[in-house]
Design an enzyme around this catalytic site. Sequence first.
Site, short mmCIF file in Angstrom:
data_model
loop_
_atom_site.label_atom_id
_atom_site.label_comp_id
_atom_site.label_asym_id
_atom_site.label_seq_id
_atom_site.Cartn_x
_atom_site.Cartn_y
_atom_site.Cartn_z
N SER A 73 -41.95 -44.46 -52.63
CA SER A 73 -41.64 -43.14 -53.18
C SER A 73 -41.09 -43.28 -54.59
O SER A 73 -41.78 -43.79 -55.48
CB SER A 73 -40.68 -42.40 -52.24
OG SER A 73 -40.60 -41.04 -52.58
N GLU A 97 -53.10 -36.77 -52.35
CA GLU A 97 -54.32 -36.22 -51.78
C GLU A 97 -55.53 -36.97 -52.32
O GLU A 97 -55.42 -37.80 -53.23
CB GLU A 97 -54.40 -34.72 -52.10
CG GLU A 97 -53.26 -33.94 -51.47
CD GLU A 97 -53.37 -32.44 -51.69
OE1 GLU A 97 -54.25 -32.00 -52.47
OE2 GLU A 97 -52.55 -31.70 -51.09
N HIS A 141 -44.57 -39.32 -45.05
CA HIS A 141 -44.15 -39.98 -46.28
C HIS A 141 -43.27 -41.21 -46.03
O HIS A 141 -43.38 -42.22 -46.72
CB HIS A 141 -43.41 -38.97 -47.17
CG HIS A 141 -42.93 -39.51 -48.47
ND1 HIS A 141 -43.77 -40.07 -49.40
CD2 HIS A 141 -41.67 -39.57 -48.99
CE1 HIS A 141 -43.06 -40.46 -50.47
NE2 HIS A 141 -41.79 -40.17 -50.23
#
Length: 265
Positions: free
Chosen positions: A102, A222, A246
């Site tokens: 992340s 995406e 995630h």
Amino acid sequence: MSKTYLYGANVFANGIRQHYLRYGGKGPVVLLIPGITSPAVTWGFVAEQLGARHDVYVLDVRGRGLSSTGPGLDYGLDAMADDAAAFAMALQLVQPAILGHSMGARIAIRASVRSPGVFKMLALIDPPVSGPGRRPYPSKLPWYVDSIRLAEKGIDVEGMRVFCPTWTQEQLQLRTEWLHTCFEPAIVKAFEDFHSDDIFADFPKLDVPAMLMVAGRGGVIEMQDEEEIRSLYPPIEIVRVPNAGHMIPWDDFDGFFLALGNFLD
């Protein structure tokens, strides 16, 4: 203590105290950089597994855990990227790999671009790809701020479960114990940077092997993002973990390591 955990320590690098945990001690060196509200200790369950074959250093990013924090520090992406490079050089780590999740993945790619030659390869785990003119990051800022404020007062596992309903008891206990160390202004700045600092510009500047791991249920990356990234850096290896959100290793621990494969070797 775990079977691969060695010790926790601090090093002064890039003008701040950087706290880290070390696992394994043998094999290829890996610098693991967690996400926006994840102190190093919360990645211990991943580092234990990695430590079976690698020399793993898990970093407390500034403003989190036991590293330098508080007002007066720069919590921007460039500063955090420079921390990672300075950390590697201060400990004389010879071209370690970076595994960043992340926000940590954004730090990893920026560090590689700003400090060429310091890192050998990048494993980018579901980095936020929001930015100017792009769709927003799917998580909302109050989710972070509200949970941090409750943690500062003292929150129990059931209170934290409201924010992280799929996590195990052990994972929730770690989060309730450590979330209060995440300095709210540091988290707000990082979240704002998700939307103002576009990492797509970094991909064409890469010159090291890179992997992009995508959470199949995360909504962060995406298909069109994958296609754009591949067009910007064709050598990149893109893998998906279909059944994970995630927080990939939290959702599908085995799937995370299956997707990672032997890349870090």
